[in-house]
Design a protein around this motif. Structure first.
Motif, PDB file in Angstrom:
ATOM      1  N   MET A   1       0.833  -1.187   0.000  1.00  0.00           N
ATOM      2  CA  MET A   1       0.000   0.000   0.000  1.00  0.00           C
ATOM      3  C   MET A   1       0.879   1.253   0.000  1.00  0.00           C
ATOM      4  SD  MET A   1      -3.270  -0.807   0.082  1.00  0.00           S
ATOM      5  CE  MET A   1      -4.380  -2.141   0.545  1.00  0.00           C
ATOM      6  N   THR A   2       0.516   2.227  -0.825  1.00  0.00           N
ATOM      7  CA  THR A   2       1.282   3.456  -0.938  1.00  0.00           C
ATOM      8  C   THR A   2       0.352   4.644  -0.795  1.00  0.00           C
ATOM      9  OG1 THR A   2       2.887   2.432  -2.437  1.00  0.00           O
ATOM     10  CG2 THR A   2       2.774   4.833  -2.423  1.00  0.00           C
ATOM     11  N   SER A   3       0.664   5.551   0.127  1.00  0.00           N
ATOM     12  CA  SER A   3      -0.092   6.787   0.278  1.00  0.00           C
ATOM     13  C   SER A   3       0.652   7.905  -0.436  1.00  0.00           C
ATOM     14  CB  SER A   3      -0.266   7.138   1.758  1.00  0.00           C
ATOM     15  OG  SER A   3      -1.058   6.167   2.411  1.00  0.00           O
ATOM     16  N   LEU A   4      -0.090   8.842  -1.017  1.00  0.00           N
ATOM     17  CA  LEU A   4       0.511   9.957  -1.736  1.00  0.00           C
ATOM     18  C   LEU A   4       0.611  11.161  -0.813  1.00  0.00           C
ATOM     19  CD1 LEU A   4      -1.359   9.690  -5.156  1.00  0.00           C
ATOM     20  CD2 LEU A   4       0.813   8.667  -4.488  1.00  0.00           C
TER      21      LEU A   4
ATOM     22  N   LEU B   1       2.599   9.731  -7.774  1.00  0.00           N
ATOM     23  CA  LEU B   1       3.284   8.517  -7.317  1.00  0.00           C
ATOM     24  C   LEU B   1       4.732   8.508  -7.809  1.00  0.00           C
ATOM     25  CD1 LEU B   1       3.344   5.581  -6.140  1.00  0.00           C
ATOM     26  CD2 LEU B   1       2.499   4.820  -8.389  1.00  0.00           C
ATOM     27  N   LEU B   2       4.928   8.794  -9.087  1.00  0.00           N
ATOM     28  CA  LEU B   2       6.294   8.824  -9.641  1.00  0.00           C
ATOM     29  C   LEU B   2       7.132   9.886  -8.938  1.00  0.00           C
ATOM     30  CD1 LEU B   2       5.597   8.505 -13.490  1.00  0.00           C
ATOM     31  CD2 LEU B   2       5.957   6.682 -11.810  1.00  0.00           C
ATOM     32  N   HIS B   3       6.541  11.042  -8.714  1.00  0.00           N
ATOM     33  CA  HIS B   3       7.263  12.126  -8.045  1.00  0.00           C
ATOM     34  C   HIS B   3       7.638  11.738  -6.626  1.00  0.00           C
ATOM     35  CE1 HIS B   3       7.599  15.896  -5.691  1.00  0.00           C
ATOM     36  NE2 HIS B   3       8.163  16.367  -6.786  1.00  0.00           N
ATOM     37  N   ASP B   4       6.675  11.191  -5.883  1.00  0.00           N
ATOM     38  CA  ASP B   4       6.938  10.821  -4.488  1.00  0.00           C
ATOM     39  C   ASP B   4       8.014   9.745  -4.382  1.00  0.00           C
ATOM     40  OD1 ASP B   4       4.974  12.614  -3.853  1.00  0.00           O
ATOM     41  OD2 ASP B   4       3.515  11.145  -3.129  1.00  0.00           O
ATOM     42  N   ARG B   5       8.083   8.870  -5.383  1.00  0.00           N
ATOM     43  CA  ARG B   5       9.097   7.810  -5.377  1.00  0.00           C
ATOM     44  C   ARG B   5      10.458   8.298  -5.913  1.00  0.00           C
ATOM     45  NH1 ARG B   5       7.518   2.406  -5.466  1.00  0.00           N
ATOM     46  NH2 ARG B   5       5.677   2.102  -4.162  1.00  0.00           N
ATOM     47  N   GLY B   6      10.497   9.507  -6.429  1.00  0.00           N
ATOM     48  CA  GLY B   6      11.738  10.011  -7.014  1.00  0.00           C
ATOM     49  C   GLY B   6      12.113   9.307  -8.298  1.00  0.00           C
TER      50      GLY B   6
ATOM     51  N   THR C   1       4.617  17.991 -16.495  1.00  0.00           N
ATOM     52  CA  THR C   1       5.430  19.199 -16.573  1.00  0.00           C
ATOM     53  C   THR C   1       6.819  19.000 -15.981  1.00  0.00           C
ATOM     54  OG1 THR C   1       4.481  19.984 -14.484  1.00  0.00           O
ATOM     55  CG2 THR C   1       3.406  20.698 -16.521  1.00  0.00           C
ATOM     56  N   ALA C   2       6.999  17.965 -15.160  1.00  0.00           N
ATOM     57  CA  ALA C   2       8.296  17.712 -14.529  1.00  0.00           C
ATOM     58  C   ALA C   2       9.206  16.837 -15.370  1.00  0.00           C
ATOM     59  CB  ALA C   2       8.090  17.077 -13.152  1.00  0.00           C
ATOM     60  N   GLY C   3       8.713  16.313 -16.484  1.00  0.00           N
ATOM     61  CA  GLY C   3       9.540  15.487 -17.356  1.00  0.00           C
ATOM     62  C   GLY C   3       9.904  14.144 -16.761  1.00  0.00           C
ATOM     63  N   LEU C   4       8.992  13.543 -16.021  1.00  0.00           N
ATOM     64  CA  LEU C   4       9.250  12.247 -15.396  1.00  0.00           C
ATOM     65  C   LEU C   4       9.105  11.099 -16.385  1.00  0.00           C
ATOM     66  CD1 LEU C   4       7.270  12.738 -12.045  1.00  0.00           C
ATOM     67  CD2 LEU C   4       9.646  13.335 -12.569  1.00  0.00           C
ATOM     68  N   VAL C   5       8.219  11.268 -17.360  1.00  0.00           N
ATOM     69  CA  VAL C   5       7.919  10.216 -18.341  1.00  0.00           C
ATOM     70  C   VAL C   5       8.784  10.428 -19.577  1.00  0.00           C
ATOM     71  CG1 VAL C   5       6.134   9.216 -19.818  1.00  0.00           C
ATOM     72  CG2 VAL C   5       5.548   9.986 -17.492  1.00  0.00           C
ATOM     73  N   SER C   6       9.498   9.368 -19.979  1.00  0.00           N
ATOM     74  CA  SER C   6      10.375   9.493 -21.153  1.00  0.00           C
ATOM     75  C   SER C   6       9.929   8.619 -22.320  1.00  0.00           C
ATOM     76  CB  SER C   6      11.814   9.144 -20.777  1.00  0.00           C
ATOM     77  OG  SER C   6      11.904   7.837 -20.254  1.00  0.00           O
ATOM     78  N   GLY C   7       8.848   7.886 -22.165  1.00  0.00           N
ATOM     79  CA  GLY C   7       8.345   7.064 -23.253  1.00  0.00           C
ATOM     80  C   GLY C   7       6.994   6.477 -22.912  1.00  0.00           C
ATOM     81  N   LEU C   8       6.250   6.129 -23.958  1.00  0.00           N
ATOM     82  CA  LEU C   8       4.912   5.575 -23.801  1.00  0.00           C
ATOM     83  C   LEU C   8       4.760   4.337 -24.674  1.00  0.00           C
ATOM     84  CD1 LEU C   8       2.824   8.861 -24.265  1.00  0.00           C
ATOM     85  CD2 LEU C   8       3.277   7.740 -22.080  1.00  0.00           C
ATOM     86  N   VAL C   9       4.008   3.359 -24.161  1.00  0.00           N
ATOM     87  CA  VAL C   9       3.517   2.259 -24.984  1.00  0.00           C
ATOM     88  C   VAL C   9       2.030   2.132 -24.705  1.00  0.00           C
ATOM     89  CG1 VAL C   9       3.625  -0.191 -25.528  1.00  0.00           C
ATOM     90  CG2 VAL C   9       5.725   1.034 -24.918  1.00  0.00           C
ATOM     91  N   LEU C  10       1.228   2.392 -25.719  1.00  0.00           N
ATOM     92  CA  LEU C  10      -0.222   2.301 -25.583  1.00  0.00           C
ATOM     93  C   LEU C  10      -0.696   1.069 -26.354  1.00  0.00           C
ATOM     94  CD1 LEU C  10       0.352   5.213 -24.711  1.00  0.00           C
ATOM     95  CD2 LEU C  10      -1.697   5.930 -25.949  1.00  0.00           C
TER      96      LEU C  10
END
Length: 260
Positions: free
Chosen positions: A1-4, A78-83, A107-116
């Motif tokens: 379980m992860t809280s934000l 979630l990505l931000h909180d996990r660094g 806006t923070a540039g955390l995602v560098s690629g997508l697969v849909l």
């Protein structure tokens, strides 16, 4: 379980496995079981995080979480909180829609690629998204699978507990995607501003969202590419993994070789 940090009333159930580049794997309306085998595959070469969306399979959903945009922001938090950075987001069906909404808000540039994978989420004139809620099980199977008989479920084998879980999942879907149905009217034009590369994998026999719909989706991205998978429907990673997974592996290698 992860809280934000920003949403203490939202607790996420996240399964993690593997090491390497972070991959966020987002399931569709069928629940986390529909991407479990894909998660095992990715964990061989990546740090794979697979959340259960709030409201699915008994996971709590706070009252304010009423749209796909809310889920997209929650997963960015979630990505931000996990660094985590240099994150590849892989989404199936509804999960692909969430991934696209994350990309336009990142806006923070955390995602560098997508697969849909056979994603919903945009409006394509002349290529309507089939109304999941109006289809009986045999018709839904015919629209979903290349080989419906192979995946036909005998209703007598479904337990009352499974029926209750499926009904609850459907009700959550109604809340999140009901109006307008299965799409964000603004998303398609916003995708042109997404500069991270997007791979769209599409089952050739998908009748929920057709390959023509997938082609329009790929064209909407600033850097989108469509690959049509033969002998597969709405879940090509389930129905034809032999033809699907090499494209995903090559995408991971492409990003690694490019220095991302």
């Amino acid at each position: 379980m992860t809280s934000l940090a920003d949403h203490p009333d939202l607790t996420l159930t996240v399964s993690e496995a593997g090491h390497g580049r972070p991959v966020l794997l987002l399931h569709g309306g069928g629940g986390p079981a529909t991407v479990s085998a894909l998660g095992h595959h990715l964990a061989r070469r990546a740090h794979t995080l697979t959340p259960t969306h709030p409201g699915w399979d008994g996971a709590d959903r706070p009252s304010w979480l009423t749209g796909i945009d809310d889920l997209a922001m929650a997963y960015l938090h979630l990505l931000h909180d996990r660094g985590l950075r240099d994150v590849l987001v892989v989404g199936s069906s509804l999960g692909g829609w969430i991934a696209a909404e994350m990309a336009v808000r990142d806006t923070a540039g955390l995602v560098s690629g997508l697969v849909l994978v056979d994603a919903v989420g945009i409006d394509v004139p002349g290529e309507p998204i089939q109304d999941f809620f109006t289809l009986d099980p045999p018709t839904l199977g015919a629209y979903t699978w290349h080989d419906p008989e192979r995946f036909r479920v005998d209703p007598s084998t479904v337990t009352p507990q499974q029926q209750a879980r499926q009904a609850a999942n459907r009700e959550t879907m109604r809340v999140l995607v009901g109006d307008p149905y299965m799409h964000d009217p603004k998303l398609r034009r916003r995708l042109a501003r997404v500069r991270v590369p997007a791979l769209l994998l599409w089952g050739a026999s998908d009748r929920i969202v057709t390959p023509a719909y997938g082609a329009a989706y790929a064209a909407a991205f600033g850097d989108g590419r469509l690959v049509v998978v033969p002998e597969a429907g709405h879940l090509p990673h389930v129905e034809n993994p032999t033809a699907t997974l090499p494209h995903l592996d090559a995408w991971l290698d492409r990003r690694r070789e490019s220095g991302a």
